[in-house]
Write an enzyme that holds these catalytic residues in place. Structure first.
Site, PDB file in Angstrom:
ATOM      1  N   TYR A  96      -1.771  -0.629  10.514  1.00 48.45           N
ATOM      2  CA  TYR A  96      -1.893  -1.168   8.882  1.00 48.45           C
ATOM      3  C   TYR A  96      -0.565  -0.547   8.352  1.00 48.45           C
ATOM      4  CZ  TYR A  96      -3.905  -1.332   4.164  1.00 48.45           C
ATOM      5  OH  TYR A  96      -3.851  -1.546   2.993  1.00 48.45           O
TER       6      TYR A  96
ATOM      7  N   SER B  36       0.990  -1.149   0.005  1.00 46.02           N
ATOM      8  CA  SER B  36      -0.216   0.098   0.163  1.00 46.02           C
ATOM      9  C   SER B  36       1.062   1.113   0.009  1.00 46.02           C
ATOM     10  CB  SER B  36      -0.954  -0.052   1.327  1.00 46.02           C
ATOM     11  OG  SER B  36      -1.514   0.919   1.405  1.00 46.02           O
TER      12      SER B  36
END
Ligand code: NAD
Length: 253
Positions: free
Chosen positions: A157, A144
Site C-alpha cells: 500500500y 496517504s
C-alpha cells in the site's frame, strides 16, 4: 455557492463510501454538478440520493478504475451528462495486506497496484485529455501519509501511495502551462470503513493509529474533503504538484 470554485462539474471515484462520498457531498453543497463513480452501485446510488435529497445535482456512473475502457466511458459520460469536467478527484483505493512485506502475496500486490496506481493513472490519462480539450481543470489524487514515509504491515500500500505522488508531480510539471493543476492529498488515519476493517483485522493497529496523531484523534472524512475542495479552488491557482498532508500533525515528527 463558493466564488472560489469557478468550475461547474466534479467527478469523484470511489464515491460510494467514506472519503469519496464526503468529497462528493462537499462539491454538491457548493452547488457543483457531481458525477459519482464506484464499483459499488448501491453505495454510489446512495451518495447520489443524499445529494438529491439536499437539493443538489448528481448522477452515478459505474466504473472499475482498473479497466481502461470503463474509465474512458466514465470521462465521456461526464461530458455527455454535463458538457465538461472541471474537477476530478481520483479517490478509489484499496488496502488488503495482513502482514509484513515477506508475508505478502503476489495477488495482494497485483490487486493493490491495479486499483491504487493503474487506476489513478488511467483516470488522470482520460481526465487530462478532456481538460486539455476544454482549456483547463484541476485534479486531486488521494494518496496517504503512507505515500510520504514508512507504513509497517502496509508495505505494498505504501509503495502504491508513493507512486500516486510520483504520477501527481510528473503530470503537474507536464501540464502546468496548459491550465491543468494536479495535486495530491495525503490523509493519515481517517474514520472510514477502510480503517474499521483494518482495526478488526489487527486491533493493535487501531490502538497505534490513535496514538500517532499529535492532535490526539483520528481524522474525519469532512476534513479530507475540505482540503480537496481548497486544492480545486481558485484560491489554490498557484498550487500544483503538491502532496498535502491532512494528518493531525503525524508527518511533523
Ligand atoms: P473505503 O473503502 O471506505 O472507500 C473506497 C471506495 O473505493 C469504495 O466505495 C470502493 O467500492 C471503491 N473502490 C474500490 N476498488 C475500486 C475500483 N476498482 N474501481 C472503483 N472504485 C473502487 O475507503 P476510504 O477510507 O474512504 O478511502 C478512500 C481513499 O483514501 C483511498 O484511496 C484510500 O487509500 C485513501 N486513504 C484512506 C485513509 C483512511 O484512513 N481511511 C487514509 C489515507 C488514505
Amino acid at each position: 455557492m463558493s466564488a472560489f470554485l469557478s468550475g461547474q462539474v466534479a467527478l469523484v471515484t470511489g464515491a460510494a463510501a467514506g472519503i469519496g462520498r464526503a468529497i462528493a457531498l462537499a462539491f454538491a453543497r457548493e452547488g457543483r454538478k457531481v458525477v459519482v463513480s464506484d464499483v459499488d452501485t448501491a453505495g454510489g446510488e446512495g451518495t447520489v440520493a443524499q445529494i438529491r435529497a439536499a437539493g443538489g445535482e448528481a448522477r452515478f456512473i459505474r466504473c472499475d478504475v482498473t479497466r481502461d475502457a470503463e474509465v474512458r466511458a466514465l470521462v465521456e459520460g461526464c461530458k455527455e451528462a454535463y458538457g465538461r469536467l472541471d474537477y476530478a478527484v481520483n479517490n478509489a483505493g484499496i488496502e488488503i495486506e495482513k502482514g509484513k512485506l515477506a508475508d505478502g502475496t503476489e495477488s495482494e500486490f497485483d490487486a493493490i497496484m491495479a486499483v491504487n496506481v493503474k487506476g489513478v493513472w488511467l483516470c488522470m490519462k482520460h481526465e487530462i485529455a478532456l481538460m486539455l480539450a476544454q482549456g483547463g481543470g484541476a485534479i486531486v489524487n488521494i494518496s496517504s501519509v503512507a505515500g510520504l514515509g514508512a507504513a509497517p504491515k502496509m508495505s505494498i500500500y505504501a509503495a502504491s501511495k508513493h507512486a500516486v505522488i510520483g504520477l501527481t508531480r510528473s503530470a503537474a510539471v507536464e501540464y502546468g502551462k496548459k491550465n491543468v493543476r494536479i495535486n495530491a492529498v495525503c490523509p493519515a488515519v481517517i474514520d472510514t470503513d477502510m480503517f474499521r476493517r483494518a482495526a478488526e483485522t489487527d486491533p493493535r493497529k487501531a490502538q497505534i493509529a490513535l496514538s500517532v496523531h499529535p492532535v490526539g484523534r483520528i481524522g474525519k472524512v469532512e476534513e479530507v474533503a475540505a482540503a480537496v475542495l481548497y486544492l480545486c479552488s481558485d484560491a489554490a491557482a498557484f498550487t500544483t504538484g503538491v502532496a498535502l498532508p491532512v494528518d493531525g500533525g503525524q508527518t511533523a515528527f
